[in-house]
Design an enzyme around this catalytic site. Structure first.
Site, mmCIF file in Angstrom:
data_model
loop_
_atom_site.group_PDB
_atom_site.id
_atom_site.type_symbol
_atom_site.label_atom_id
_atom_site.label_comp_id
_atom_site.label_asym_id
_atom_site.label_seq_id
_atom_site.Cartn_x
_atom_site.Cartn_y
_atom_site.Cartn_z
ATOM 1 C CG ASP A 32 -15.152 -1.566 -0.629
ATOM 2 O OD1 ASP A 32 -14.548 -2.044 -1.608
ATOM 3 O OD2 ASP A 32 -15.456 -2.248 0.360
ATOM 4 C CG ASP A 50 -6.398 1.067 -4.561
ATOM 5 O OD1 ASP A 50 -6.221 0.700 -3.383
ATOM 6 O OD2 ASP A 50 -5.886 0.498 -5.541
ATOM 7 C CB CYS A 129 -6.315 -16.492 10.040
ATOM 8 S SG CYS A 129 -7.648 -17.306 9.173
ATOM 9 C CE1 TYR A 158 -7.454 -12.186 5.763
ATOM 10 C CE2 TYR A 158 -7.597 -13.985 7.345
ATOM 11 C CZ TYR A 158 -8.113 -12.815 6.800
ATOM 12 O OH TYR A 158 -9.281 -12.285 7.298
ATOM 13 C CG ASN A 187 -14.769 -19.351 10.325
ATOM 14 O OD1 ASN A 187 -14.048 -19.040 9.384
ATOM 15 N ND2 ASN A 187 -14.449 -20.299 11.179
ATOM 16 C CE LYS A 201 -14.591 -14.883 4.486
ATOM 17 N NZ LYS A 201 -15.595 -13.934 3.968
ATOM 18 C CE LYS A 209 -18.864 -26.699 -3.098
ATOM 19 N NZ LYS A 209 -17.688 -27.442 -2.655
ATOM 20 N NE ARG A 292 -8.670 -20.755 13.442
ATOM 21 C CZ ARG A 292 -8.044 -20.392 12.322
ATOM 22 N NH1 ARG A 292 -8.729 -19.899 11.320
ATOM 23 N NH2 ARG A 292 -6.737 -20.513 12.216
HETATM 24 P P1 NAD Z 1 -15.048 -8.529 2.308
HETATM 25 O O1 NAD Z 1 -14.042 -9.041 1.345
HETATM 26 O O2 NAD Z 1 -16.490 -8.736 2.008
HETATM 27 O O3 NAD Z 1 -14.818 -6.965 2.545
HETATM 28 C C1 NAD Z 1 -13.560 -6.356 2.431
HETATM 29 C C2 NAD Z 1 -13.738 -5.139 1.546
HETATM 30 O O4 NAD Z 1 -12.476 -4.459 1.441
HETATM 31 C C3 NAD Z 1 -14.185 -5.481 0.119
HETATM 32 O O5 NAD Z 1 -15.411 -4.858 -0.196
HETATM 33 C C4 NAD Z 1 -13.057 -4.957 -0.748
HETATM 34 O O6 NAD Z 1 -13.482 -4.396 -1.983
HETATM 35 C C5 NAD Z 1 -12.446 -3.896 0.162
HETATM 36 N N1 NAD Z 1 -11.079 -3.599 -0.254
HETATM 37 C C6 NAD Z 1 -10.081 -4.480 -0.485
HETATM 38 N N2 NAD Z 1 -8.979 -3.847 -0.909
HETATM 39 C C7 NAD Z 1 -9.307 -2.529 -0.960
HETATM 40 C C8 NAD Z 1 -8.600 -1.360 -1.373
HETATM 41 N N3 NAD Z 1 -7.335 -1.432 -1.801
HETATM 42 N N4 NAD Z 1 -9.234 -0.172 -1.296
HETATM 43 C C9 NAD Z 1 -10.529 -0.098 -0.893
HETATM 44 N N5 NAD Z 1 -11.246 -1.167 -0.491
HETATM 45 C C10 NAD Z 1 -10.634 -2.371 -0.537
HETATM 46 O O7 NAD Z 1 -14.660 -9.155 3.712
HETATM 47 P P2 NAD Z 1 -15.517 -9.234 5.063
HETATM 48 O O8 NAD Z 1 -15.924 -10.621 5.245
HETATM 49 O O9 NAD Z 1 -16.515 -8.148 5.094
HETATM 50 O O10 NAD Z 1 -14.366 -8.924 6.132
HETATM 51 C C11 NAD Z 1 -14.164 -7.632 6.682
HETATM 52 C C12 NAD Z 1 -12.906 -7.639 7.526
HETATM 53 O O11 NAD Z 1 -13.030 -8.631 8.567
HETATM 54 C C13 NAD Z 1 -11.635 -7.997 6.744
HETATM 55 O O12 NAD Z 1 -10.567 -7.248 7.258
HETATM 56 C C14 NAD Z 1 -11.433 -9.460 7.063
HETATM 57 O O13 NAD Z 1 -10.082 -9.840 6.956
HETATM 58 C C15 NAD Z 1 -11.926 -9.517 8.507
HETATM 59 N N6 NAD Z 1 -12.358 -10.877 8.870
HETATM 60 C C16 NAD Z 1 -13.481 -11.407 8.303
HETATM 61 C C17 NAD Z 1 -13.875 -12.690 8.649
HETATM 62 C C18 NAD Z 1 -15.106 -13.310 8.052
HETATM 63 O O14 NAD Z 1 -15.408 -14.452 8.402
HETATM 64 N N7 NAD Z 1 -15.847 -12.637 7.189
HETATM 65 C C19 NAD Z 1 -13.117 -13.434 9.569
HETATM 66 C C20 NAD Z 1 -11.972 -12.868 10.103
HETATM 67 C C21 NAD Z 1 -11.608 -11.568 9.778
#
Ligand code: NAD
Length: 331
Positions: A32, A50, A129, A158, A187, A201, A209, A292
């Protein structure tokens, strides 16, 4: 011992997945941009890098030249409605997340070719989404069955990136035989999720809140409060992902709850758990689609999975965690 790579292991779902995989006896490398915000990672090795950098990804996808048994891809540029639905971050969201997915598949494919192996199963976290805006205009009767995704009409960039990346994973499966599993999360919430700062979220924002407001006070909610959603507790999500990975079913499949509520009902639930009377002030703000809900017919059929925890139970656990975080930050 099975080896696994968790991308996005410093994020909410990724850090919970690391805990789960550790309890199952995996050797884990997490990667990460950052370490988890709220606990120490249980990964055996954690790479801060990265994943948009192709060379970094190439180094991360093998362990001493050997491909991993499994990869869980959670890394993405994402946040709540205040981040993904304003349109202000669209270019970054699309570029950053698509680049990570392109790099991952290219790196795994090239590694497989070099090793003469094709054994790494990849999980990809897509999202609700991706579903068409025109099927989510009636808040009491949204259609989010997997088959309704096409003709495509996501209401955010997104969502478009997620749909593109779903197709990318399936293209690598078709053309190069890489085993993939794709789920559309609805979600996901729970302890150790972001609860302040602009990327939080709805469940976390409402818990914060309410926790910050005195009994009888008022909180602001974006929109008229009649928009509907369902929310899935993190442990349930992790269990469903593990089942999908163990199955022969590639997806895409919804992973969500079918317990749909309005945002006002969610506020009332949080207030009642907090033991407070809370007034709601509706203000303009990014809302996303009107309605949704997860449609779980396919996941029940294919994996025998359904959500067992009530929303009230999940919110109760999340409220206590956010409340304790809030008090820690005051002290
Ligand atoms: P999050 O933002 O907590 O975790 C995503 C992680 O990716 C973060 O820690 C961020 O630092 C890392 N990241 C981003 N860009 C990066 C890069 N360039 N290099 C290395 N690391 C990078 O999100 P989450 O809630 O844990 O979601 C995880 C996955 O599930 C995501 O793909 C998200 O789109 C998907 N998702 C989540 C939800 C939800 O409700 N949480 C819903 C639908 C889809």
């Amino acid at each position: 011992m099975k080896t696994v790579l968790v991308l996005g292991a410093g994020g909410f779902i990724g850090s919970h997945m690391v805990k789960r995989l550790k309890s199952e006896g995996y050797w884990i490398r997490g990667a990460d941009l950052k370490y988890p915000d709220f606990s120490v990672s249980l990964a055996d090795e954690f790479v801060v890098d990265d994943l948009r950098e192709r060379d970094s990804m190439r180094d991360i996808v093998h362990r001493d030249g050997v491909p991993f048994d499994e990869i869980y891809q959670f890394a993405a540029d994402m946040g709540g409605a205040g981040y993904v639905f304003t349109g202000e971050h669209d270019a970054d969201i699309m570029n950053n997340s698509a680049t990570i997915n392109l790099n991952l598949l290219d790196s795994v494919h090239k590694l497989n070719k070099k090793c003469g192996l094709n054994r790494t199963k990849i999980f990809y976290s897509s999202s609700a989404c991706i579903y068409a805006k025109h099927n989510q205009e009636d808040p009491s009767n949204p259609n989010c069955s997997e088959a309704s995704a096409y003709p495509a009409n996501p209401d955010s960039e997104y969502g478009w990136e997620k749909l593109f990346s779903e197709r990318l994973y399936f293209a690598y499966n078709e053309n190069y035989g890489i085993p993939v599993r794709v789920a559309r999360f609805h979600n996901i919430f729970g302890p150790e999720g972001v609860w302040s700062g602009g990327k939080e979220k709805a469940p976390a924002a409402i818990c914060r809140k309410v926790a910050e407001t005195e009994n009888g006070g008022m909180i602001e909610i974006w929109g008229d409060g009649k928009q509907t959603r369902s929310f899935l507790y993190i442990d349930e999500c992790v269990e469903a992902v593990r089942r999908l990975m163990e199955s022969d079913f590639p997806g895409p499949v919804n992973i969500g709850s079918e317990e749909m509520v309005t945002i006002d009902q969610l506020v009332d639930m949080v207030a009642s758990i907090a033991g407070k009377t809370i007034q709601i002030k509706h203000i303009n703000g990014p809302e996303g689609v009107r309605g949704r809900n997860s449609d779980n017919a396919l996941i029940k059929e294919k994996l025998g999975w359904s959500c067992t925890m009530t929303l009230a139970e999940g919110i109760s656990r999340t409220y206590s965690w956010i409340n304790s975080q809030l008090h820690r930050s005051y002290s």
